[in-house]
Design a protein around this motif. Structure first.
Motif, PDB file in Angstrom:
ATOM      1  N   PRO A  17       0.827  -1.207   0.000  1.00  0.00           N
ATOM      2  CA  PRO A  17       0.000   0.000   0.000  1.00  0.00           C
ATOM      3  C   PRO A  17       0.859   1.254   0.000  1.00  0.00           C
ATOM      4  N   GLN A  18       0.356   2.278  -0.677  1.00  0.00           N
ATOM      5  CA  GLN A  18       1.088   3.537  -0.744  1.00  0.00           C
ATOM      6  C   GLN A  18       1.116   4.216   0.619  1.00  0.00           C
ATOM      7  N   ARG A  19       2.269   4.786   0.958  1.00  0.00           N
ATOM      8  CA  ARG A  19       2.395   5.501   2.211  1.00  0.00           C
ATOM      9  C   ARG A  19       1.732   6.873   2.121  1.00  0.00           C
ATOM     10  N   ALA A  20       1.421   7.423   3.282  1.00  0.00           N
ATOM     11  CA  ALA A  20       0.770   8.723   3.309  1.00  0.00           C
ATOM     12  C   ALA A  20       1.692   9.811   2.769  1.00  0.00           C
ATOM     13  N   SER A  21       2.986   9.722   3.093  1.00  0.00           N
ATOM     14  CA  SER A  21       3.956  10.710   2.638  1.00  0.00           C
ATOM     15  C   SER A  21       4.763  10.138   1.490  1.00  0.00           C
ATOM     16  N   VAL A  22       4.638  10.722   0.317  1.00  0.00           N
ATOM     17  CA  VAL A  22       5.350  10.240  -0.859  1.00  0.00           C
ATOM     18  C   VAL A  22       6.235  11.386  -1.353  1.00  0.00           C
ATOM     19  N   VAL A  23       7.504  11.355  -1.002  1.00  0.00           N
ATOM     20  CA  VAL A  23       8.405  12.459  -1.346  1.00  0.00           C
ATOM     21  C   VAL A  23       9.651  11.997  -2.104  1.00  0.00           C
ATOM     22  N   TYR A  24      10.049  10.754  -1.949  1.00  0.00           N
ATOM     23  CA  TYR A  24      11.272  10.282  -2.586  1.00  0.00           C
ATOM     24  C   TYR A  24      10.938   9.706  -3.965  1.00  0.00           C
ATOM     25  N   THR A  25      11.764  10.022  -4.929  1.00  0.00           N
ATOM     26  CA  THR A  25      11.575   9.497  -6.284  1.00  0.00           C
ATOM     27  C   THR A  25      12.910   8.982  -6.805  1.00  0.00           C
ATOM     28  N   PRO A  26      12.886   7.964  -7.651  1.00  0.00           N
ATOM     29  CA  PRO A  26      14.149   7.448  -8.201  1.00  0.00           C
ATOM     30  C   PRO A  26      14.691   8.359  -9.293  1.00  0.00           C
ATOM     31  N   MET A  27      15.950   8.198  -9.612  1.00  0.00           N
ATOM     32  CA  MET A  27      16.519   8.873 -10.770  1.00  0.00           C
ATOM     33  C   MET A  27      15.874   8.289 -12.033  1.00  0.00           C
ATOM     34  N   PRO A  28      15.984   8.961 -13.171  1.00  0.00           N
ATOM     35  CA  PRO A  28      15.405   8.423 -14.403  1.00  0.00           C
ATOM     36  C   PRO A  28      15.927   7.016 -14.708  1.00  0.00           C
ATOM     37  N   ASP A  29      14.995   6.125 -15.061  1.00  0.00           N
ATOM     38  CA  ASP A  29      15.331   4.747 -15.454  1.00  0.00           C
ATOM     39  C   ASP A  29      16.051   3.974 -14.357  1.00  0.00           C
ATOM     40  N   THR A  30      15.724   4.264 -13.122  1.00  0.00           N
ATOM     41  CA  THR A  30      16.283   3.513 -12.000  1.00  0.00           C
ATOM     42  C   THR A  30      15.137   2.945 -11.172  1.00  0.00           C
ATOM     43  N   PRO A  31      15.392   1.964 -10.327  1.00  0.00           N
ATOM     44  CA  PRO A  31      14.313   1.243  -9.644  1.00  0.00           C
ATOM     45  C   PRO A  31      13.797   1.957  -8.403  1.00  0.00           C
ATOM     46  N   TRP A  32      12.606   1.558  -7.984  1.00  0.00           N
ATOM     47  CA  TRP A  32      12.057   2.028  -6.721  1.00  0.00           C
ATOM     48  C   TRP A  32      12.763   1.371  -5.541  1.00  0.00           C
TER      49      TRP A  32
END
Length: 591
Positions: free
Chosen positions: A139-154
């Motif tokens: 399930p998605q967390r309430a706080s979503v702030v971190y993102t991967p670099m382009p073409d990199t994994p979660w």
């Protein structure tokens, strides 16, 4: 229909009478039963088209595998079905092995992240085994702030294939499979890698998930997330044997037959001195656990620093070095002729803080570590910083000269800015060198956003193009390997992570190769992979060093790799007036 019923009945009997808790490992590789600890993988680039992928077929609900909070081993089902219907595939490459459609229905609430070896048949040494890691949806967390670099994994997944006898650790560099679901934060993620096994042994996957939700990438001022490894389920059947029929070039018995190393990025492994079939003095000294670094395709010889000084004076009498404190530690070994923090040293014990981690405040007679620019002359008696003005390009006979430019990468931590020296021009002041050695990543991954670093890298490439003609070889030193923690320094935590540092390294390497690969000799001094291939329990010892410096014994091995690469292969020194001169581009429009 009767066949299907028979299969179901046999599976149920097998589960009731023969099931036992599967084996998991903690992050040190110690076996545990019943309380998992294991993660896996890193995703690098996406895989190309998969001709036989069945992920678009009908989706079967992922089986619920709960037994006292532990999953029933998937291998139990697969092994039984294999006996009834034969193995599902004879392919060995991940690209040729379909991904079961029910992987994509895995839910975090019912199934742990797990490792699969879809074809664990014995292989010949030098062949590959397909390793997959499935990370269920959550399930998605309430706080979503971190993102991967382009073409990199979660997900950041640390996993090795580890020899059960020789304890050789082979990193599994996972890639995202070519499926849109891998790009979604809250979906199932499936990773895979073809792992080449070059030492005869039985191998087991060992590892754990470091981060989910791109928390491995605290970019743009985000704070590092606490390092809380998540278990990775490893079925008991997840093992593969690499067999040597006697013809392998990778055999330790044939190591001394290999050509001398000339590539400072040659892959290798760590072998305990007790397992060597030859005199350990024929190779560089071991690190503190009596492990020696042996490349697979070439042979490292133990080079004395006096011989290295002679080599430099002959082939590389003038060099420019750009780097941080890691390069300083390397240079301390060189100018002291190996005496700094050695077993034979009269001034340092190998277990002191300066040898294990931080040496900045320790006095060092040959040069002052606080200076931003130093000129150091090296001969067979040692090295010494120059204190009087001189014609820097005129190097004395039987001497090598190093212009050392200390920086904190390309970050804003440089005082003054790193560009200042280049704006004043380097080569007119300090001569045209045979080698320019450039070290990045350590400070950049720690304190720069990916976008800021990309801009600064373009500036550096432009400066290098102006300063160094194709007469100068470019040595690119990777950052130090980082793992097993996040930095929690008060007020200014560093945005390190294993995967983030690795991507910064790769960006630097790709950028230099793209700009100068057609015009210059580019050589990668890959110190990161040396530490990456240590046993995980040894890698974890760096947790004690906030600066992430390699201890002195590993610095010695890193130096031996460089010394072999430079001195086992070089062309005779050619005076600058006989060499071609590169263009001097106008940089003002880029600043």
């Amino acid at each position: 229909m009767l066949a299907l019923v028979a299969v179901v009945v046999v599976v149920c009997i097998h589960i009731v009478f023969y099931w036992k808790p599967a084996e998991l490992h903690d992050v040190d590789g110690m076996h545990r039963v019943g309380d998992g600890l294991h993660r896996v993988g890193d995703g690098l680039h996406r895989v190309t088209d998969r001709p036989h992928d069945d992920t678009n077929g009908p989706h079967t609900e992922f089986p619920s595998l709960i037994h006292h909070h532990m999953p029933i081993p998937l291998s139990s089902h697969w092994s039984l079905l294999d006996k009834l219907f034969g193995p599902p595939t004879l392919a060995t490459k991940c690209h040729d092995i379909p991904i079961p459609s029910y992987y994509w229905t895995a839910k975090d609430a019912f199934t742990p992240a797990f490792v699969a070896l879809p074809n664990p048949q014995p292989i010949q040494v030098g062949s590959t085994v397909c390793v997959r890691v499935i990370v269920p949806a959550k399930p998605q967390r309430a706080s979503v702030v971190y993102t991967p670099m382009p073409d990199t994994p979660w997900d950041s997944i640390l996993i090795d294939m580890v020899g059960t006898t020789n304890n050789v650790s082979v990193p599994v560099r996972l890639q995202m499979t070519n499926d849109v679901r891998n790009t979604r934060r809250d979906d199932v993620h499936v990773y895979e890698a073809d792992v080449e096994l070059r030492d005869a042994d039985e191998y087991r996957p060992r590892g754990y998930i470091e981060f989910r939700d791109a928390e491995w990438n605290p970019d743009g001022g985000l704070l590092p997330v606490d390092y809380v490894p998540e278990p990775l389920y490893v079925p008991e059947s997840a093992r593969v044997e690499a067999v040597d029929d006697g013809s392998s070039m990778y055999s330790l018995d044939r190591y001394l037959e290999l050509p001398l190393c000339t590539d400072p990025a040659a892959e290798g492994r760590w072998i305990h001195t007790d397992m060597l079939p030859f005199d350990p003095h024929l190779v560089p000294e071991p690190e503190n656990h009596n492990l020696v670094w042996l490349p697979y395709t070439c042979r490292l010889q133990r080079i004395a620093y006096t011989d290295f000084a002679s080599c430099l004076a002959t082939a590389y009498p003038l060099m420019h070095w750009y780097g941080d404190s890691n390069l300083r530690r390397s240079l301390k070994k060189i100018v002291s002729m190996g005496d700094w923090c050695s077993f034979n040293s009269t001034s340092n014990a190998t277990e002191t803080r300066s040898c294990l981690c931080e040496d900045y405040r320790d006095p060092f007679m040959p040069f002052d570590a606080r200076y931003r620019e130093l000129i150091i002359d090296i001969d067979q008696t040692g090295g010494q910083a120059l204190t009087q003005p001189t014609e820097f390009a005129l190097v004395p006979d039987n001497t090598a000269r190093v212009y050392l430019h200390k920086w904190e990468g390309l970050s804003t931590r440089n005082k003054p800015a790193w560009t200042q020296g280049f704006d004043a021009r380097i080569t007119p002041r300090y001569g045209n060198p045979q080698v320019a050695l450039i070290s990045l990543t350590n400070w950049d991954a720690a304190f720069s956003s990916r976008a800021y670093f990309a801009v600064e890298m373009q500036k550096l490439l432009d400066y290098v193009q102006v300063e160094y003609s194709n007469y100068t070889q470019l040595y690119i030193r990777t950052g130090q390997y980082y793992c097993c923690r996040t930095d929690q320094t008060p007020n200014a935590p560093r945005a390190y992570s294993r995967l983030r540092n690795a991507y910064f390294d790769q960006y630097v390497i790709d950028a230099f190769r793209e700009r100068f690969g057609h015009s210059h000799v580019i050589r990668i001094w890959n110190v990161a992979q040396v530490s990456e291939r240590l046993p995980l329990s040894v890698r974890k010892e760096t947790v004690k060093c906030p600066a992430n410096h390699a201890r002195a014994e590993v610095v010695e091995i890193e130096n031996q790799i460089l010394m072999n690469a430079m001195c086992n292969y070089f062309e005779p020194y050619v005076p600058m007036e006989q060499a071609s001169v590169g263009e001097e581009d106008d940089l003002e429009t880029d600043q």
